[in-house]
Design a protein around this motif. Structure first.
Motif, short mmCIF file in Angstrom:
data_model
loop_
_atom_site.label_atom_id
_atom_site.label_comp_id
_atom_site.label_asym_id
_atom_site.label_seq_id
_atom_site.Cartn_x
_atom_site.Cartn_y
_atom_site.Cartn_z
N MET A 186 0.81 -1.22 0.00
CA MET A 186 0.00 0.00 0.00
C MET A 186 0.85 1.27 0.00
O MET A 186 0.31 2.37 0.09
N HIS A 187 2.16 1.08 -0.09
CA HIS A 187 3.10 2.22 -0.12
C HIS A 187 2.93 3.13 1.10
O HIS A 187 2.84 4.36 0.99
N LEU A 188 2.87 2.48 2.27
CA LEU A 188 2.73 3.20 3.53
C LEU A 188 3.87 2.81 4.46
O LEU A 188 4.51 1.77 4.28
N SER A 189 4.09 3.64 5.47
CA SER A 189 5.11 3.30 6.45
C SER A 189 4.55 2.25 7.41
O SER A 189 3.33 2.09 7.55
N LEU A 190 5.46 1.53 8.09
CA LEU A 190 5.02 0.54 9.07
C LEU A 190 4.18 1.18 10.16
O LEU A 190 3.18 0.63 10.61
N GLY A 191 4.58 2.38 10.57
CA GLY A 191 3.86 3.10 11.62
C GLY A 191 2.43 3.43 11.21
O GLY A 191 1.51 3.32 12.02
N THR A 192 2.27 3.82 9.95
CA THR A 192 0.93 4.16 9.46
C THR A 192 0.03 2.93 9.45
O THR A 192 -1.13 3.00 9.86
N VAL A 193 0.57 1.80 9.00
CA VAL A 193 -0.20 0.55 8.99
C VAL A 193 -0.61 0.18 10.40
O VAL A 193 -1.76 -0.17 10.67
N ARG A 194 0.34 0.25 11.33
CA ARG A 194 0.04 -0.09 12.73
C ARG A 194 -1.03 0.85 13.30
O ARG A 194 -1.88 0.42 14.07
N ASN A 195 -0.96 2.12 12.91
CA ASN A 195 -1.96 3.09 13.41
C ASN A 195 -3.36 2.75 12.90
O ASN A 195 -4.34 2.83 13.65
N TYR A 196 -3.47 2.37 11.63
CA TYR A 196 -4.77 2.00 11.08
C TYR A 196 -5.32 0.75 11.78
O TYR A 196 -6.50 0.67 12.12
N LEU A 197 -4.44 -0.23 11.99
CA LEU A 197 -4.88 -1.46 12.66
C LEU A 197 -5.26 -1.18 14.11
O LEU A 197 -6.24 -1.72 14.62
N SER A 198 -4.49 -0.34 14.75
CA SER A 198 -4.79 0.03 16.14
C SER A 198 -6.13 0.76 16.22
O SER A 198 -6.94 0.51 17.13
N SER A 199 -6.37 1.65 15.27
CA SER A 199 -7.63 2.39 15.24
C SER A 199 -8.81 1.43 15.04
O SER A 199 -9.84 1.56 15.70
N ALA A 200 -8.64 0.45 14.14
CA ALA A 200 -9.68 -0.54 13.91
C ALA A 200 -9.96 -1.34 15.18
O ALA A 200 -11.12 -1.59 15.53
N MET A 201 -8.91 -1.72 15.88
CA MET A 201 -9.07 -2.49 17.12
C MET A 201 -9.80 -1.68 18.18
O MET A 201 -10.66 -2.19 18.90
N GLN A 202 -9.45 -0.40 18.28
CA GLN A 202 -10.12 0.46 19.27
C GLN A 202 -11.61 0.59 18.96
O GLN A 202 -12.45 0.50 19.86
N LYS A 203 -11.93 0.80 17.69
CA LYS A 203 -13.34 0.97 17.29
C LYS A 203 -14.15 -0.29 17.55
O LYS A 203 -15.34 -0.21 17.87
N LEU A 204 -13.50 -1.44 17.41
CA LEU A 204 -14.19 -2.71 17.60
C LEU A 204 -13.99 -3.26 19.02
O LEU A 204 -14.43 -4.37 19.32
N GLU A 205 -13.34 -2.45 19.85
CA GLU A 205 -13.15 -2.77 21.27
C GLU A 205 -12.48 -4.12 21.46
O GLU A 205 -12.93 -4.97 22.23
#
Length: 201
Positions: free
Chosen positions: A165-184
């Motif tokens: 996806m041409h993203l940094s590792l940090g950006t990917v982790r942030n998206y996954l973290s955000s998804a986890m937070q939203k889904l508790e």
């Protein structure tokens, strides 16, 4: 005569539906196909009265095919037939403006009545799903978060996702973290499970 195209990837069910519907004097099954792609290439597609499609098919799901048909000016009715009562699927179907959302577990006589009502201009949802309409939850995940979870489902690592996806590792982790937070949840696999159960990805 009601002209119907059935799209269902399970051969036994597809053949059974075709045979049973063709017994009705006012219904003619113009064809029965196994995928979204075969719907789009079906001869006489634009003259049909009703598309009766499974939600989960190869080469274009029922939802994707319904969206395509709506975008290209299909004037017939569209009903989705499924074993899945996931809220996210119903939400997507309602947003697309499909005319029916029916369960494969419904009795055949109930399905036939629903087909006639849909072709007559009514919007029909399986009675077993009607209560769920009042409990619909909007999908909390944005497009990027949904894409991340789909890639997790495919077994891709954080590094592979970042590269693809041409993203940094940090950006990917942030998206996954955000998804986890939203889904508790506290891990990506639980987040994936919940998103799939809800029909959000």
């Amino acid at each position: 005569m009601i002209q119907i195209l059935i799209a269902e990837d399970q051969t036994i069910l597809r053949n059974a539906l075709e045979s049973l519907l063709n017994l009705e004097k006012d219904i003619h099954v113009a064809g029965a196909v196994p995928s979204g792609a075969s719907v789009r290439s079906f001869p006489g597609l634009w003259e049909l009265d009703l598309l009766l499609m499974d939600i989960e098919m190869p080469d274009g799901t029922g939802l994707e095919t319904a969206k395509y048909m709506k975008q290209h000016g299909f004037r017939g009715k569209i009903a989705l037939l499924t074993t899945f009562s996931r809220p996210g699927y119903i939400e997507q179907a309602m947003k697309l403006g499909v005319d029916g959302y029916l369960l494969k577990d419904d009795p055949i006589d109930q399905l036939i009545v629903a087909i006639r009502r849909i072709v007559a201009g009514e919007h029909v949802i399986s009675p077993a799903l009607s209560n769920m309409l009042f409990r619909l939850q909007p999908n909390p995940l944005n497009d990027r978060e949904q894409e991340m979870l789909r890639r997790v489902r495919n077994g891709e690592s954080t590094e592979t996702i970042a590269s693809a996806m041409h993203l940094s590792l940090g950006t990917v982790r942030n998206y996954l973290s955000s998804a986890m937070q939203k889904l508790e949840t506290t891990n990506r696999h639980d987040a994936l499970r919940i998103a799939e159960e809800k029909g959000w990805i």
